[in-house]
Design a protein around this motif. Structure first.
Motif, PDB file in Angstrom:
ATOM      1  N   ARG A  33       0.832  -1.203   0.000  1.00  0.00           N
ATOM      2  CA  ARG A  33       0.000   0.000   0.000  1.00  0.00           C
ATOM      3  C   ARG A  33       0.863   1.247   0.000  1.00  0.00           C
ATOM      4  NH1 ARG A  33      -2.051   0.432   6.285  1.00  0.00           N
ATOM      5  NH2 ARG A  33      -0.562  -1.044   7.113  1.00  0.00           N
ATOM      6  N   ALA A 130      -0.612   4.828  -6.840  1.00  0.00           N
ATOM      7  CA  ALA A 130      -1.692   3.992  -6.299  1.00  0.00           C
ATOM      8  C   ALA A 130      -2.564   3.426  -7.413  1.00  0.00           C
ATOM      9  CB  ALA A 130      -2.538   4.793  -5.311  1.00  0.00           C
ATOM     10  N   ASP A 134      -2.420  -0.402  -8.475  1.00  0.00           N
ATOM     11  CA  ASP A 134      -3.642  -0.875  -7.814  1.00  0.00           C
ATOM     12  C   ASP A 134      -3.402  -1.073  -6.315  1.00  0.00           C
ATOM     13  OD1 ASP A 134      -6.317  -1.613  -7.623  1.00  0.00           O
ATOM     14  OD2 ASP A 134      -5.867  -3.739  -7.952  1.00  0.00           O
ATOM     15  N   PRO A 136      -4.002   0.284  -2.279  1.00  0.00           N
ATOM     16  CA  PRO A 136      -4.808   1.123  -1.396  1.00  0.00           C
ATOM     17  C   PRO A 136      -3.927   2.212  -0.789  1.00  0.00           C
ATOM     18  CG  PRO A 136      -4.303  -0.954  -0.315  1.00  0.00           C
ATOM     19  CD  PRO A 136      -3.760  -1.039  -1.724  1.00  0.00           C
ATOM     20  N   THR A 154      -7.739   3.390   5.609  1.00  0.00           N
ATOM     21  CA  THR A 154      -7.155   2.977   4.333  1.00  0.00           C
ATOM     22  C   THR A 154      -8.276   2.988   3.306  1.00  0.00           C
ATOM     23  OG1 THR A 154      -5.438   1.647   5.380  1.00  0.00           O
ATOM     24  CG2 THR A 154      -5.996   1.105   3.092  1.00  0.00           C
ATOM     25  N   ARG A 156      -9.504   2.943  -1.011  1.00  0.00           N
ATOM     26  CA  ARG A 156      -9.214   2.590  -2.397  1.00  0.00           C
ATOM     27  C   ARG A 156      -9.580   3.787  -3.257  1.00  0.00           C
ATOM     28  NH1 ARG A 156      -6.245  -1.550  -4.516  1.00  0.00           N
ATOM     29  NH2 ARG A 156      -6.342  -3.273  -3.076  1.00  0.00           N
ATOM     30  N   THR A 158     -10.706   5.625  -6.624  1.00  0.00           N
ATOM     31  CA  THR A 158     -11.682   5.177  -7.627  1.00  0.00           C
ATOM     32  C   THR A 158     -11.346   5.627  -9.042  1.00  0.00           C
ATOM     33  OG1 THR A 158     -13.015   7.180  -7.400  1.00  0.00           O
ATOM     34  CG2 THR A 158     -13.500   5.354  -5.875  1.00  0.00           C
ATOM     35  N   ASP A 164     -12.294  11.455  -4.796  1.00  0.00           N
ATOM     36  CA  ASP A 164     -11.288  10.857  -3.914  1.00  0.00           C
ATOM     37  C   ASP A 164     -10.606  11.930  -3.066  1.00  0.00           C
ATOM     38  OD1 ASP A 164     -11.795   8.308  -4.900  1.00  0.00           O
ATOM     39  OD2 ASP A 164     -10.155   8.388  -6.363  1.00  0.00           O
TER      40      ASP A 164
END
Length: 196
Positions: A33, A130, A134, A136, A154, A156, A158, A164
């Motif tokens: 991550r 990120a 891919d 997080p 944490t 993800r 989009t 975001d």
């Protein structure tokens, strides 16, 4: 394994002796991550970052200006997870980091999105890495107003950059950094132009 235990011991001593309070993750996240370190307002942020990461037994990497890696400091900075970056010739950094993340299932990259302690806004590198790998994103923080530092949620990303960043802005809205006078609004300079 010995190094991990030593680092954990150093971190424990730091948090016991420090006037700062450690905020641990509600639920530890496994796997690779990005860890955001914001607001980045002081050199002390580095100490807080190590304390947070070593307490959580994380093997972190971070990007630093190449000047930090000169002379005897070079091996020390690399041993602490540093990856030197030539800011005058930064082309390819995102691609290099994305490739590292894809090759290492335990890859953890700490990014200070302002880039410098007196930045003029956030840089988009963390977002590009990120999305490209891919990964997080964990919202790490230092808040001088509460003397607390640690790891928030944490999330993800989009690909909807504005949405975001609104979520990220909401989290950091009350975080001042160690030196509030250097805090910048969590807004990327090229936020409206970024497309994924």
């Amino acid at each position: 394994m010995i190094l991990v235990r030593v680092r954990k011991g150093v971190a424990s001593a730091f948090w016991k002796l420090s006037p700062w309070k450690l905020v641990r993750e509600d639920k530890p996240v496994e796997g690779p991550r990005i860890l955001l370190g914001a607001p980045h307002t002081s050199n002390f942020d580095f100490v807080l970052m190590l304390g947070i990461a070593w307490d959580a037994r994380m093997n972190i990497h971070w990007l630093g200006k190449k000047e930090l890696f000169k002379g005897i400091a070079g091996p020390i900075m690399r041993g602490l997870g540093g990856i030197p970056v030539d800011r005058k010739n930064a082309a390819g950094v995102v691609e290099e980091v994305v490739e590292r993340a894809r090759e290492d299932a335990r890859f953890l990259l700490v990014v200070t999105p302002e880039g410098t302690r007196s930045g003029k806004g956030w840089r988009s590198g963390f977002y590009r890495i990120a999305m490209g790998a891919d990964l997080p994103v964990t919202l790490g923080f230092a808040d001088g107003s509460t003397k607390s530092a640690g790891l928030g949620p944490t999330i993800r990303l989009t690909g909807d950059v504005s949405s975001d960043m609104d979520r990220i802005r909401e989290f950091y809205a009350d975080k001042t950094g160690v030196r509030p006078e250097y805090r910048t609004e969590p807004r990327m300079r090229d936020e409206t132009a970024l497309k994924f």
